[in-house]
Scaffold this motif. Sequence first.
Motif, PDB file in Angstrom:
ATOM      1  N   ASN A  64     -13.384   5.519 -31.942  1.00  0.00           N
ATOM      2  CA  ASN A  64     -12.376   4.646 -32.534  1.00  0.00           C
ATOM      3  C   ASN A  64     -11.920   5.302 -33.823  1.00  0.00           C
ATOM      4  OD1 ASN A  64     -12.344   2.336 -30.686  1.00  0.00           O
ATOM      5  ND2 ASN A  64     -14.483   2.172 -31.281  1.00  0.00           N
ATOM      6  N   THR A 102      -9.021   5.650 -36.995  1.00  0.00           N
ATOM      7  CA  THR A 102      -7.935   5.082 -37.793  1.00  0.00           C
ATOM      8  C   THR A 102      -7.129   6.249 -38.352  1.00  0.00           C
ATOM      9  OG1 THR A 102      -9.246   3.145 -38.370  1.00  0.00           O
ATOM     10  CG2 THR A 102      -7.342   3.625 -39.768  1.00  0.00           C
ATOM     11  N   THR A 103      -5.870   6.354 -37.930  1.00  0.00           N
ATOM     12  CA  THR A 103      -5.023   7.456 -38.364  1.00  0.00           C
ATOM     13  C   THR A 103      -4.198   7.109 -39.586  1.00  0.00           C
ATOM     14  OG1 THR A 103      -3.303   6.786 -36.812  1.00  0.00           O
ATOM     15  CG2 THR A 103      -4.857   8.469 -36.070  1.00  0.00           C
ATOM     16  N   GLY A 104      -4.057   5.832 -39.898  1.00  0.00           N
ATOM     17  CA  GLY A 104      -3.294   5.423 -41.074  1.00  0.00           C
ATOM     18  C   GLY A 104      -1.822   5.258 -40.768  1.00  0.00           C
ATOM     19  N   THR A 105      -1.022   5.212 -41.819  1.00  0.00           N
ATOM     20  CA  THR A 105       0.407   4.950 -41.659  1.00  0.00           C
ATOM     21  C   THR A 105       1.264   6.193 -41.846  1.00  0.00           C
ATOM     22  OG1 THR A 105       0.532   4.304 -43.982  1.00  0.00           O
ATOM     23  CG2 THR A 105       0.169   2.537 -42.368  1.00  0.00           C
ATOM     24  N   ASP A 131      -0.739  12.401 -33.967  1.00  0.00           N
ATOM     25  CA  ASP A 131      -0.235  11.030 -33.961  1.00  0.00           C
ATOM     26  C   ASP A 131       0.955  10.922 -34.906  1.00  0.00           C
ATOM     27  OD1 ASP A 131       0.163   8.321 -33.796  1.00  0.00           O
ATOM     28  OD2 ASP A 131      -1.828   7.772 -34.515  1.00  0.00           O
ATOM     29  N   ASN A 136       1.132   2.266 -35.272  1.00  0.00           N
ATOM     30  CA  ASN A 136      -0.149   1.985 -34.626  1.00  0.00           C
ATOM     31  C   ASN A 136      -1.231   2.874 -35.246  1.00  0.00           C
ATOM     32  OD1 ASN A 136      -2.275   1.372 -32.978  1.00  0.00           O
ATOM     33  ND2 ASN A 136      -1.344   2.065 -31.092  1.00  0.00           N
ATOM     34  N   PRO A 137      -1.916   2.396 -36.285  1.00  0.00           N
ATOM     35  CA  PRO A 137      -2.903   3.229 -36.961  1.00  0.00           C
ATOM     36  C   PRO A 137      -4.269   3.282 -36.288  1.00  0.00           C
ATOM     37  CG  PRO A 137      -2.737   1.138 -38.076  1.00  0.00           C
ATOM     38  CD  PRO A 137      -1.700   1.122 -36.975  1.00  0.00           C
ATOM     39  N   GLU A 138      -4.471   2.501 -35.226  1.00  0.00           N
ATOM     40  CA  GLU A 138      -5.771   2.466 -34.556  1.00  0.00           C
ATOM     41  C   GLU A 138      -5.667   3.178 -33.213  1.00  0.00           C
ATOM     42  OE1 GLU A 138      -8.397   1.290 -36.183  1.00  0.00           O
ATOM     43  OE2 GLU A 138      -7.056   0.736 -37.834  1.00  0.00           O
ATOM     44  N   ARG A 139      -6.534   4.148 -32.986  1.00  0.00           N
ATOM     45  CA  ARG A 139      -6.525   4.933 -31.749  1.00  0.00           C
ATOM     46  C   ARG A 139      -7.921   4.972 -31.151  1.00  0.00           C
ATOM     47  NH1 ARG A 139      -1.372   5.382 -30.199  1.00  0.00           N
ATOM     48  NH2 ARG A 139      -0.074   6.038 -31.926  1.00  0.00           N
ATOM     49  N   GLN A 140      -7.947   5.138 -29.838  1.00  0.00           N
ATOM     50  CA  GLN A 140      -9.195   5.454 -29.150  1.00  0.00           C
ATOM     51  C   GLN A 140      -9.036   6.835 -28.539  1.00  0.00           C
ATOM     52  OE1 GLN A 140     -10.045   2.398 -26.268  1.00  0.00           O
ATOM     53  NE2 GLN A 140     -11.239   1.257 -27.767  1.00  0.00           N
TER      54      GLN A 140
END
Length: 140
Positions: free
Chosen positions: A11, A13-16, A124, A129-133
């Motif tokens: 999981n 978090t890539t941020g904005t 990314d 969408n800052p949340e990735r799997q």
Amino acid sequence: MSDSFTTTVLNITTGTAETVMDLTRECEAFLSRSASGRDGLLNIFVPHATAGIAVLETGAGSDDDLLTALHHLLPADDRWQHRHGSPGHGRDHVLPALVPPHATLPVIGGQLELGTWQSVCLVDTNRDNPERQVRLSFLG
């Protein structure tokens, strides 16, 4: 679960901001737990319509160069038919055609077989969408 096939989910978090995020250490840590010195393949997959996986040099500017090249190829403006989200978001949905959402890499003796300057990266450009799997699977 079989020894010959193991999967985990990261999981992230890539941020904005648009990003090229190095996942090499996470891949190596997964292999140290699951490959047990064996040969096989590591598959990295991001199940999102607006992100990709790239193998490239990081830290010397190539990651920024990739984002710059993507800006030239896929400008964030109003030309895209896919229009929800941030202005230019339609380009994010074209990204996986150029930076695929997967990579399969050799594993030799339990170690990821990369060239000297190669890293496994999540690409990314979707600021909405800052949340990735990211799914890592070892087949040995």
